[in-house]
Motif scaffolding. Structure first.
Motif, PDB file in Angstrom:
ATOM      1  N   GLU A   1      18.476  37.664  15.563  1.00 57.52           N
ATOM      2  CA  GLU A   1      18.864  37.829  14.163  1.00 57.52           C
ATOM      3  C   GLU A   1      20.278  37.333  13.879  1.00 57.52           C
ATOM      4  N   ARG A   2      21.052  37.021  14.919  1.00 58.86           N
ATOM      5  CA  ARG A   2      22.398  36.509  14.644  1.00 58.86           C
ATOM      6  C   ARG A   2      22.400  34.993  14.575  1.00 58.86           C
ATOM      7  N   CYS A   3      21.852  34.350  15.624  1.00 60.78           N
ATOM      8  CA  CYS A   3      22.015  32.893  15.697  1.00 60.78           C
ATOM      9  C   CYS A   3      20.710  32.127  15.519  1.00 60.78           C
ATOM     10  N   GLY A   4      19.584  32.842  15.485  1.00 64.49           N
ATOM     11  CA  GLY A   4      18.319  32.153  15.252  1.00 64.49           C
ATOM     12  C   GLY A   4      17.666  31.583  16.498  1.00 64.49           C
ATOM     13  N   ALA A   5      18.195  31.902  17.678  1.00 63.80           N
ATOM     14  CA  ALA A   5      17.570  31.426  18.916  1.00 63.80           C
ATOM     15  C   ALA A   5      16.146  31.968  19.015  1.00 63.80           C
ATOM     16  N   GLY A   6      15.264  31.183  19.617  1.00 61.54           N
ATOM     17  CA  GLY A   6      13.871  31.594  19.748  1.00 61.54           C
ATOM     18  C   GLY A   6      13.705  32.677  20.793  1.00 61.54           C
ATOM     19  N   VAL A   7      12.517  33.256  20.825  1.00 61.35           N
ATOM     20  CA  VAL A   7      12.269  34.395  21.719  1.00 61.35           C
ATOM     21  C   VAL A   7      12.386  33.978  23.184  1.00 61.35           C
ATOM     22  N   ASP A   8      12.158  32.682  23.478  1.00 59.52           N
ATOM     23  CA  ASP A   8      12.277  32.219  24.862  1.00 59.52           C
ATOM     24  C   ASP A   8      13.730  32.205  25.328  1.00 59.52           C
ATOM     25  N   GLU A   9      14.670  32.389  24.412  1.00 59.90           N
ATOM     26  CA  GLU A   9      16.090  32.446  24.791  1.00 59.90           C
ATOM     27  C   GLU A   9      16.608  33.885  24.786  1.00 59.90           C
ATOM     28  N   LEU A  10      15.702  34.861  24.679  1.00 58.66           N
ATOM     29  CA  LEU A  10      16.110  36.262  24.696  1.00 58.66           C
ATOM     30  C   LEU A  10      15.744  36.866  26.043  1.00 58.66           C
ATOM     31  N   ASP A  11      16.738  37.410  26.741  1.00 61.44           N
ATOM     32  CA  ASP A  11      16.505  38.038  28.042  1.00 61.44           C
ATOM     33  C   ASP A  11      16.359  39.545  27.864  1.00 61.44           C
ATOM     34  N   GLU A  12      15.391  40.106  28.581  1.00 59.83           N
ATOM     35  CA  GLU A  12      15.228  41.545  28.553  1.00 59.83           C
ATOM     36  C   GLU A  12      16.409  42.190  29.273  1.00 59.83           C
TER      37      GLU A  12
ATOM     38  N   ILE B   1      16.464  52.338  28.240  1.00 61.20           N
ATOM     39  CA  ILE B   1      15.943  51.696  27.032  1.00 61.20           C
ATOM     40  C   ILE B   1      15.929  50.190  27.268  1.00 61.20           C
ATOM     41  N   VAL B   2      14.829  49.549  26.891  1.00 67.26           N
ATOM     42  CA  VAL B   2      14.733  48.102  27.056  1.00 67.26           C
ATOM     43  C   VAL B   2      15.119  47.425  25.746  1.00 67.26           C
ATOM     44  N   GLY B   3      16.080  46.531  25.848  1.00 69.54           N
ATOM     45  CA  GLY B   3      16.489  45.751  24.688  1.00 69.54           C
ATOM     46  C   GLY B   3      16.480  44.276  25.048  1.00 69.54           C
ATOM     47  N   HIS B   4      17.202  43.467  24.281  1.00 70.39           N
ATOM     48  CA  HIS B   4      17.307  42.059  24.664  1.00 70.39           C
ATOM     49  C   HIS B   4      18.745  41.560  24.490  1.00 70.39           C
ATOM     50  N   GLU B   5      19.053  40.517  25.244  1.00 77.75           N
ATOM     51  CA  GLU B   5      20.342  39.830  25.101  1.00 77.75           C
ATOM     52  C   GLU B   5      20.051  38.366  24.848  1.00 77.75           C
ATOM     53  N   CYS B   6      20.736  37.811  23.834  1.00 77.00           N
ATOM     54  CA  CYS B   6      20.508  36.413  23.474  1.00 77.00           C
ATOM     55  C   CYS B   6      21.325  35.507  24.399  1.00 77.00           C
ATOM     56  N   GLN B   7      20.643  34.557  25.038  1.00 76.53           N
ATOM     57  CA  GLN B   7      21.331  33.618  25.922  1.00 76.53           C
ATOM     58  C   GLN B   7      22.320  32.749  25.141  1.00 76.53           C
ATOM     59  N   ARG B   8      21.992  32.460  23.894  1.00 77.51           N
ATOM     60  CA  ARG B   8      22.802  31.501  23.134  1.00 77.51           C
ATOM     61  C   ARG B   8      24.074  32.150  22.572  1.00 77.51           C
ATOM     62  N   CYS B   9      23.940  33.349  21.939  1.00 79.47           N
ATOM     63  CA  CYS B   9      25.119  33.931  21.271  1.00 79.47           C
ATOM     64  C   CYS B   9      25.585  35.236  21.924  1.00 79.47           C
ATOM     65  N   GLY B  10      24.807  35.770  22.854  1.00 77.20           N
ATOM     66  CA  GLY B  10      25.241  36.974  23.558  1.00 77.20           C
ATOM     67  C   GLY B  10      24.943  38.271  22.847  1.00 77.20           C
ATOM     68  N   ARG B  11      24.298  38.190  21.683  1.00 76.61           N
ATOM     69  CA  ARG B  11      24.024  39.433  20.954  1.00 76.61           C
ATOM     70  C   ARG B  11      22.998  40.277  21.705  1.00 76.61           C
ATOM     71  N   CYS B  12      23.328  41.567  21.863  1.00 77.79           N
ATOM     72  CA  CYS B  12      22.384  42.520  22.439  1.00 77.79           C
ATOM     73  C   CYS B  12      21.754  43.306  21.303  1.00 77.79           C
ATOM     74  N   ALA B  13      20.468  43.576  21.431  1.00 80.41           N
ATOM     75  CA  ALA B  13      19.775  44.250  20.335  1.00 80.41           C
ATOM     76  C   ALA B  13      18.717  45.194  20.859  1.00 80.41           C
ATOM     77  N   PHE B  14      18.456  46.222  20.062  1.00 81.52           N
ATOM     78  CA  PHE B  14      17.320  47.100  20.245  1.00 81.52           C
ATOM     79  C   PHE B  14      16.727  47.356  18.874  1.00 81.52           C
ATOM     80  N   PRO B  15      15.426  47.369  18.686  1.00 86.00           N
ATOM     81  CA  PRO B  15      14.406  47.118  19.711  1.00 86.00           C
ATOM     82  C   PRO B  15      14.367  45.654  20.140  1.00 86.00           C
TER      83      PRO B  15
END
Lengths: 382, 130
Positions: free
Chosen positions: B30-41, B9-23
């Motif tokens: 949704e936790r810290c408001g970082a932009g999509v460019d700071e989300l790693d697949e 399953i492909v999700g994302h991890e936030c570079q800024r706060c570390g939150r992992c999410a799916f989808p």
């Protein structure tokens, strides 16, 4: 930060009115809405020109529905707007009308909920462009069937104990002339016709059409228009919150409800033990158990036994869904939240007839809506 | 999802706060408001435990055919999601370990085989990802 202007300038429900909730018919929304508003004006004993702002809670009608209805009472030129907040649209209309009065903008304001069901409703979450694995399989009744599954497992509750919520609410709805379902049911009837998980057809609310109107006023408005103060019911808290992030698997609806309830109780300086009457978002039977616990009426897992012991019946410790709730009165979307406030006001006035909760003094109305949002109002009769 | 053996399953991890999410979110964290460019697949194992389960008897679409069974699954990576179950659903219960399987769904106009990621009870004897 969140202050409570309702404490500084009191707001009262002074008029209530309905068009009964029913299956979709040829009736126009204009007819539905006007029927409820005319009834509310008559109930308040005031004429339309006394109303200084109007909010229409609707999720389905589309653009610009307020004036085309309300101008048929006289084109007074007052500010009007539609309020959309999913299932809580009618609750938010009451919140906005109350805010107008509490702020001093007006002395008399109208909150009207009106809707007609229609196919192909556009919903924000589904159109946000975020793909998941569900592929449209998790509709609301299945969302709540999954919550029921986790609840039954966690607390050793049986499907029949959950169905007892629908048994009670149909019994209450049978005494409500504005209810869509006005028929007492047996537990066997309620347990028939499975829909999803343990949820059966009669444990899912009917979505039809209807209207509910609430007129709110300040002390000045009551004096100026010679409104009967003995029937006025004060709104002591109006709280709205939206979903935050919760631990994996935790039910967002109950978690959000608990947070919103804290705001409302803090505003009013009352607690759950003081509630005599309660209307919750029981769109599905399991929800009443989740929300009575989230509102603090009892610890987690104990609501089912309180339903069984009659604590939530009329005449019990706190009457829950005396109107029949969404399960029996119905959930026409826009009207639902407004209608809850009207039911609580009727109960606190002591005018609910065969479904009257004895000596009801303090009541709470609760709605959740997809998004997710939650709106809680607390009402008190002095 | 990523079709492999086993599928993931492909999700994302936030570079800024570390939150992992799916989808994986196309807009932001949704936790810290970082932009999509700071989300790693990130790739998540399609393996977890059933948290809630329901058999659906009424559905507005022809597919999946009713009755079908859905579950809330908490993945081993701590993310909850909902999905349709496949295989021997009578063996599925709260607490069951499940793993993802790619199930044929339809053939697209260009001939591409489209699969749906569903979950089945993991047979411990067979090991695999479950």
């Amino acid at each position: 930060m969140a202050g409570n202007i309702l404490a500084d300038r009191p707001v009262y429900v002074v008029g209530i009115g309905f068009h009964r909730y029913q299956r979709n018919s040829d009736a126009t929304y204009v007819h539905l809405g006007l029927t409820a508003v005319r009834a509310a004006l008559a109930d308040a004993g005031i004429d339309w020109p006394a109303v200084e702002t109007a909010y229409t809670g609707t999720a389905l009608l589309g653009m610009g529905s307020s004036r085309i209805m309300l101008s048929r009472l006289g084109s007074t030129g007052i500010p009007m707007a539609q309020v959309e907040n999913a299932s809580a649209s009618g609750s938010t209309a009451v919140a906005q009308a109350s805010l107008d009065v509490a702020s001093g903008r007006t002395d008399v304001a109208l909150a009207l909920g009106v809707d007609k069901p229609r196919a192909g409703i556009a919903a924000g979450p589904a159109e946000a462009g975020i793909e998941n694995l569900e592929g449209g399989t998790i509709v609301p009744f299945t969302h709540f069937a999954l919550l029921a599954s986790a609840y039954l497992d966690a607390h050793g509750v049986t499907p029949e104990q959950v169905a007892a919520v629908a048994l009670k609410n149909h019994r209450n709805g049978a005494h409500n002339p504005n209810a869509q379902r006005r028929q007492e049911r047996t537990l066997d009837e309620i347990m028939a016709e499975p829909i999803s998980g343990s949820m059966t057809r009669l444990q899912c609310c009917p979505v039809g059409e209807g209207a509910a109107a609430v007129i709110v006023a300040s002390d000045d408005g009551i004096d100026r228009f010679r409104i009967d103060r003995s029937r006025a019911v004060r709104i002591v808290a109006s709280a709205t919150r939206t979903e935050r992030l919760y631990p994996p698997g935790e039910g967002i609806d109950a978690a959000l409800t608990a947070e919103t309830a804290v705001d409302a109780f803090d505003q009013a300086g009352v607690g759950p033990a003081e509630l005599d009457v309660l209307e919750v978002h029981d769109a599905f039977s399991i929800e009443e158990l989740l929300y009575t616990e989230a509102l603090g009426l009892c610890p987690p897992g104990e609501a089912a036994s309180l339903v069984a012991s009659g604590d939530f019946d009329l005449g019990g410790r706190c009457a829950v869904s005396p109107s029949g709730g969404l399960l029996a009165m119905g959930h026409p979307i826009g009207p639902t939240g407004t209608g809850q406030i009207a039911e609580i006001a009727r109960q606190l006035r002591g005018e609910a007839g065969p479904r009257q909760q004895p000596a009801a003094r303090c009541g709470l109305a609760h709605m959740v809506g997809v998004g997710a949002v939650c709106v809680v109002h607390l009402l008190v009769k002095d | 999802m990523r079709v492999g053996d086993p599928p993931t399953i492909v999700g994302h991890e936030c570079q800024r706060c570390g939150r992992c999410a799916f989808p994986p979110d196309p807009y932001g964290c949704e936790r810290c408001g970082a932009g999509v460019d700071e989300l790693d697949e990130i790739e998540l194992a399609a393996a977890g435990v059933i948290h809630a389960i329901a058999t659906v008897h009424r559905h507005h679409h022809a597919r999946p055919e009713t009755p079908f069974t859905v579950a809330t699954i908490v993945l081993d990576d701590g993310i909850a999601l909902k999905a349709v179950l496949t295989g021997d659903v009578s063996a599925a219960a709260i607490g069951s370990r499940v793993r993802g399987v790619a199930v044929p769904w339809e053939t697209a106009d260009d001939g591409t085989e489209v699969v749906d990621l569903r979950f089945e009870v993991a047979d411990i004897g067979r090991g695999a990802s479950g």
